[in-house]
Design an enzyme around this catalytic site. Structure first.
Site, PDB file in Angstrom:
ATOM      1  N   LYS A  42       0.834  -1.204   0.000  1.00 42.53           N
ATOM      2  CA  LYS A  42       0.000   0.000   0.000  1.00 42.53           C
ATOM      3  C   LYS A  42       0.867   1.252   0.000  1.00 42.53           C
ATOM      4  CE  LYS A  42      -3.933  -0.235   2.162  1.00 42.53           C
ATOM      5  NZ  LYS A  42      -3.844  -1.338   3.055  1.00 42.53           N
ATOM      6  N   ARG A 111      -3.583   2.731   8.481  1.00 42.60           N
ATOM      7  CA  ARG A 111      -3.902   1.512   7.723  1.00 42.60           C
ATOM      8  C   ARG A 111      -2.674   0.627   7.571  1.00 42.60           C
ATOM      9  NH1 ARG A 111      -6.934   3.000   2.282  1.00 42.60           N
ATOM     10  NH2 ARG A 111      -7.821   0.916   2.572  1.00 42.60           N
ATOM     11  N   GLY A 120      -7.959  -7.365   3.899  1.00 45.35           N
ATOM     12  CA  GLY A 120      -8.888  -7.592   4.997  1.00 45.35           C
ATOM     13  C   GLY A 120      -8.332  -8.351   6.170  1.00 45.35           C
ATOM     14  N   MET A 122      -5.635  -7.516   8.114  1.00 41.86           N
ATOM     15  CA  MET A 122      -5.100  -6.697   9.200  1.00 41.86           C
ATOM     16  C   MET A 122      -5.973  -5.466   9.412  1.00 41.86           C
ATOM     17  SD  MET A 122      -1.016  -7.239   8.619  1.00 41.86           S
ATOM     18  CE  MET A 122      -1.080  -6.845   6.881  1.00 41.86           C
ATOM     19  N   ARG A 355      -3.075  -1.403  -6.549  1.00 42.43           N
ATOM     20  CA  ARG A 355      -2.190  -2.579  -6.498  1.00 42.43           C
ATOM     21  C   ARG A 355      -2.482  -3.426  -7.720  1.00 42.43           C
ATOM     22  NH1 ARG A 355      -5.338  -4.700  -1.177  1.00 42.43           N
ATOM     23  NH2 ARG A 355      -7.326  -5.187  -2.153  1.00 42.43           N
ATOM     24  N   HIS A 471      -1.082 -41.497   2.377  1.00 43.39           N
ATOM     25  CA  HIS A 471      -1.161 -42.459   1.277  1.00 43.39           C
ATOM     26  C   HIS A 471      -2.294 -42.098   0.322  1.00 43.39           C
ATOM     27  CE1 HIS A 471      -2.704 -46.178  -0.633  1.00 43.39           C
ATOM     28  NE2 HIS A 471      -1.419 -46.453  -0.783  1.00 43.39           N
ATOM     29  N   SER A 795      18.428 -40.207  -9.372  1.00 40.86           N
ATOM     30  CA  SER A 795      17.103 -39.613  -9.242  1.00 40.86           C
ATOM     31  C   SER A 795      16.890 -39.340  -7.759  1.00 40.86           C
ATOM     32  CB  SER A 795      16.012 -40.542  -9.776  1.00 40.86           C
ATOM     33  OG  SER A 795      14.741 -39.941  -9.633  1.00 40.86           O
ATOM     34  N   CYS A 863      12.145 -37.490  -8.542  1.00 42.36           N
ATOM     35  CA  CYS A 863      10.895 -38.212  -8.757  1.00 42.36           C
ATOM     36  C   CYS A 863      10.003 -38.222  -7.519  1.00 42.36           C
ATOM     37  CB  CYS A 863      11.161 -39.641  -9.220  1.00 42.36           C
ATOM     38  SG  CYS A 863      12.114 -40.631  -8.041  1.00 42.36           S
ATOM     39  N   TYR A 883      15.826 -33.083 -15.196  1.00 41.01           N
ATOM     40  CA  TYR A 883      14.381 -33.257 -15.359  1.00 41.01           C
ATOM     41  C   TYR A 883      13.718 -33.394 -13.996  1.00 41.01           C
ATOM     42  CZ  TYR A 883      15.075 -38.255 -14.386  1.00 41.01           C
ATOM     43  OH  TYR A 883      15.401 -39.448 -13.791  1.00 41.01           O
TER      44      TYR A 883
END
Length: 904
Positions: A42, A111, A120, A122, A355, A471, A795, A863, A883
């Protein structure tokens, strides 16, 4: 670990330590939008608008540094008072009036404003500076006594709630009582006398609550309001919002002191919010709301109905035209959708905030490509404007928002999507119902590997226990199956076939609906709306078919694929999953979990393997499994023809494929009591007891299992090699890679690799199959230079690496204490959900550096579940992996984020 904003510690120690604290207060004219972390969103944007020459009421910002000192020490920095005095004096000179001045008082708003937008969450206090004397001066100066007394009652009401911690109902009830006495429902019908009486009532309430009078000194009001804003950083709602949005706990908030302008001076005044584009659809136009004769929070508070922003043109055309010009200027300056708050004071337009606006996922993609077409940004920047999480939202089916619903409970949205079906409590029931063509929701306390067939058969999974890495959650995400976990309000009684919740009893066969995004559970069937984005990825909807959203997604996905360095593979165990992943853009399989191939009807062969008393019995059991494994690999390699397929040899402990020790012990005891004892069950129980481990995840599994159980790894390798040879004979191009799990010492890998190579040597082309390992133990990462000597690739198994680094069992800790850790700020997000860069990430970096020190061309991937997490993907790009691998339905997300990571 997976944080949107870089966390930073308080850089200024408390003044009591004798350390000089740098500048803590900035005039609006001194800042700019780049000072986001210091001035908050702000404050930085008020400064930017001031410097653009837009009509911003004068004011100043107390920095977030001051808040961080307060949060660390419990006291505002001693130097702050003098700096505020100086800036108040400058503000009084600019405005030609003073705080507390009786005849024409200067009033200010106090503010909050954090670096990351937390709308909203704070606190705000308006009209600071009013007291029993200056309210009369304001009435005289404005010529509107009603306005003055309304401003005073608002100050006391906000101050009481925000600063003094009073129950807001105390004030609301008094207002309602005043309106009832007046015979009206509209607060505008309360006149000056009514409001003056309310002020008296409010002041008495403050005295009753605090034992003190409402403070009359304006500077005291300002100081207490400022401290209240600092405190509100750690309010329950702010903490919850930060946890949800992954905002670090130590950023703190700035405080903006802004001279008041008034939208409640009459019908020629008002307040509103505006968007430069529709935040829901992304379409350009005039969007927003306006409320005449209103102040500040009235628009969002819903106390009166607003009118569409377009109506302002008829109400006050001059202000409307000014606003349209400013909106165009702001969007051009910020080059994005802007969210604006404004006030009209007697025909004069004032800008109170701007903003970069929050938007829906669909709007994000549309706006990004629209701005490219308008020449505002290039495609690189457009790609950086969208996020994988937004793409994920667009991919899953959703419930019809207009449908009537009956909410039962709300829990953890573990795997996105919307699913409806009849309640079933067992996997067998799910399979039977699916075979009859019925849609079901599998409801369990928690799931285990035995439930896999039921999970596949069900439309969705609902558990009363577990979290996002349980799981149920992990498997469901892998299958693209909707899942809600941790619904603790549900009393799931499998034996009775009932669910009890808040006095309601649901039985097997009743229809329920679950939302895997919100975690909501509904009674009855809620209609769903299909996702055109998934149809696009599946290839059933062309990008030029006329769907604007799909066209935008296609353009940005194409660019992401063009610029990304990271490859994106999939975690898949079946040909169907592999085929789906390929359609979604996977460049291979990074993890095939072969243990999933040991379930179902094959359990009997696994039991025989475990119960084998000699080599002949063990070889017979392995011989039964081998053709089944070969058939699995044939389908999988064929589905990924021409692309690499990393096949992990069996990883979990063998006892996971056996019945529960407790259940089997009861079965044997009951049978013995009845004289019906089964030799098989007795022998099986003995085996289960022999294999039982207190902590199986740290026990006989992975490479240890392959070294201890003769022939087990060899059987799997023969199946892989035979399937590869068969496909090559058909003219196909299978590209298997064999991965040995849970290696902690290079000697283990040497022994396992020797066995694998002996088997492969018997097959044409077998020696060309790469052999690598998973890095999932801290020791493996630390000695990666040694392990690389015996590995063709690594991996990183970050699920286990997280468990072993933190000493967490992911099956237990989420329900046990993770919620408290999140509340206390120990985590910003679960380390199983997003990579812990400082700990687990450091081990990954070590493994990469040491592995490539031995073999510069060592192929490296990941992975674990983190392979599909947007924040984690950026880290994996940064450390140099080749990857990432993730579940099929997360592949588009990974592709998008890999492209964004290349532009960081």
């Amino acid at each position: 670990m997976g944080q949107r904003v870089i966390s930073r510690a308080c850089k200024h120690p408390p003044a009591t330590q004798g350390v000089t604290v740098p500048k803590l207060v900035y005039d609006f004219a001194e800042g700019n939008k780049s000072m986001l972390e210091l001035l908050g969103g702000k404050g930085a944007n008020l400064a930017e608008m001031t410097n653009l020459g837009l009509p911003v009421p004068p004011g100043f910002t107390i920095t977030a540094d001051a808040c961080r000192v307060y949060l660390e020490t419990g006291a505002v920095p001693a130097e702050l008072a003098d700096e505020i005095d100086h800036h108040v004096h400058l503000l009084e000179q600019k405005m030609g009036k003073k705080l507390g001045q009786a005849d024409d008082p200067l009033l200010v708003s106090v503010r909050s404003g954090a670096a990351v937008s937390m709308p909203g969450m704070m606190e705000t206090v308006l009209n600071v500076g009013l007291n029993d004397d200056s309210v009369n001066g304001l009435a005289h100066q404005s010529g509107n006594p009603r306005f003055a007394w309304d401003a005073y009652r608002r100050l006391i009401q906000m101050f009481g709630k925000t600063v003094l911690g009073m129950d807001g109902d105390v004030f609301e009830d008094a207002i309602e009582h005043a309106k009832q006495a007046k015979g009206t429902r509209n607060d505008l019908d309360l006149d000056a006398a009514d409001l003056k009486a309310l002020v008296k009532t409010f002041k008495q309430a403050v005295h009753d609550h605090t034992g003190r009078e409402f403070p009359q000194d304006p500077r005291t009001q300002m100081d207490l309001a400022t401290e209240a804003v600092f405190r509100s950083w750690n309010s329950d709602r702010a903490i919850l919002y930060r946890r949800q949005e992954r905002i670090p706990t130590d950023l703190g908030t700035a405080v903006n002191i802004c001279s008041m302008v008034f939208g409640n001076l009459g019908m020629d005044s008002g307040t509103g919010v505006a968007f430069t584009r529709d935040p829901s659809s992304g379409q350009p136009g005039v969007y927003g709301d306006y409320l005449q004769n209103a102040q500040g929070e009235d628009v969002v508070a819903g106390i009166r109905n607003t009118v569409p922003l377009a109506d302002l043109e008829q109400i006050d055309k001059a202000s409307y035209d000014d606003l349209m010009d400013i909106m165009a200027k702001l969007e051009g300056h910020y080059r994005d959708l802007c969210d604006i708050e404004f006030t009209v004071e007697r025909g004069k337009l004032w800008m109170l905030q701007t903003r970069v606006g929050k938007r829906t996922a669909a709007a994000a993609f549309r706006i990004a490509t629209s701005l490219v077409d308008e020449g505002v940004i290039d495609t690189d920047e457009a790609l950086q404007r969208v996020k994988g999480a937004q793409l994920a939202q667009l991919m899953f089916p959703r419930f019809d928002a207009d449908a009537a619903t009956d909410l039962i409970t709300k829990a953890i949205g573990a795997s996105p999507g919307a699913a409806s079906g009849k309640v079933v409590f067992t996997s067998a029931a799910a399979v039977e119902a699916a075979e009859r063509g019925e849609k079901v929701i599998l409801v369990r306390r928690e799931t285990n590997p035995d439930d896999l067939h039921g999970m596949i058969a069900a439309q969705g999974i609902l558990t009363s226990r577990g979290g996002k890495t349980s799981h149920a959650a992990v498997v469901a995400r892998g299958m693209g199956k909707t899942c809600v976990c941790g619904a603790e309000e549900l009393d799931v009684n499998v034996a009775q076939g009932t669910i009890k919740v808040n006095g309601t009893v649901l039985e097997a066969g009743e229809m329920i609906s679950i939302d895997g995004t919100t975690g909501e559970v509904f009674r009855g069937e809620v209609p769903v709306v299909p996702s055109p984005v998934v149809q696009y990825f599946e290839g059933t909807l062309a990008p030029d078919a006329g769907d604007e959203l799909v066209a935008s997604v296609h353009r940005l996905m194409t660019h992401a694929d063009d610029v990304r360095r990271l490859g994106v593979r999939t975690n898949a165990d079946t040909a169907d999953d592999a085929a789906r992943a390929r359609r979604f853009g996977a460049s291979g399989i990074g993890l095939c979990r072969t243990e999933h191939m040991f379930l179902g009807e094959r359990r009997e062969s696994v039991e025989r393997l475990i119960l084998a008393d000699n080599d002949a019995e063990r070889e017979t059991a392995l011989a039964e499994l081998e053709p089944l494994q070969r058939a699995d690999f044939l389908e999988l390699l064929a589905a990924m023809d021409g692309l690499p397929v990393t096949i992990r040899l069996i990883d979990p402990p063998l006892h996971e494929f056996l019945p529960s020790m407790e259940e089997l012990a009861v079965k044997v005891a009951v049978a013995r009591e009845r004289g019906e004892e089964s030799e098989h069950d007795v022998k099986l129980l003995a085996a289960v007891e022999r294999l039982h481990e207190e902590n199986p995840m740290l026990g006989l599994r992975g490479v240890r299992l392959g070294l201890v159980v003769p022939g087990l790894f060899a059987m799997q390798v023969r199946a892989i090699a035979a399937a590869t040879a068969e496909l090559r004979a058909q003219g196909k191009d299978p590209r298997p890679e064999i991965m040995i799990p849970l290696v902690g010492a290079v000697q283990e890998l040497h022994l396992a690799r020797d066995e694998v190579e002996r088997v492969l040597a018997d097959y044409d082309g077998g020696t060309e199959i790469p052999i690598g390992t998973m890095i999932e133990l801290p020791r493996a990462a630390v000695i990666a230079d040694q392990i690389a000597e015996a590995a063709d690739f690594f991996s990183f198994g970050t699920n286990d690496l997280t468990q072993t680094t933190w000493g967490f069992s992911r099956d237990d800790v989420e329900g046990a204490f993770f919620s408290r850790y999140l509340e206390k700020g120990i985590f910003a997000v679960s380390p199983f959900e997003s990579i812990d860069r400082e700990g687990v990430g450091a081990l990954v970096r070590t493994g990469v550096d040491r592995g490539r020190a031995t073999k510069p061309d060592l192929k490296l991937g990941i992975c674990g579940e983190h392979g599909g997490d947007p924040d984690s993907i950026h880290f994996f790009h940064e450390v140099g992996l080749d990857y990432v691998s993730c579940s099929p339905f997360r592949i588009p997300v990974a592709r998008l984020e890999a492209g964004r990571a290349a532009l960081d």
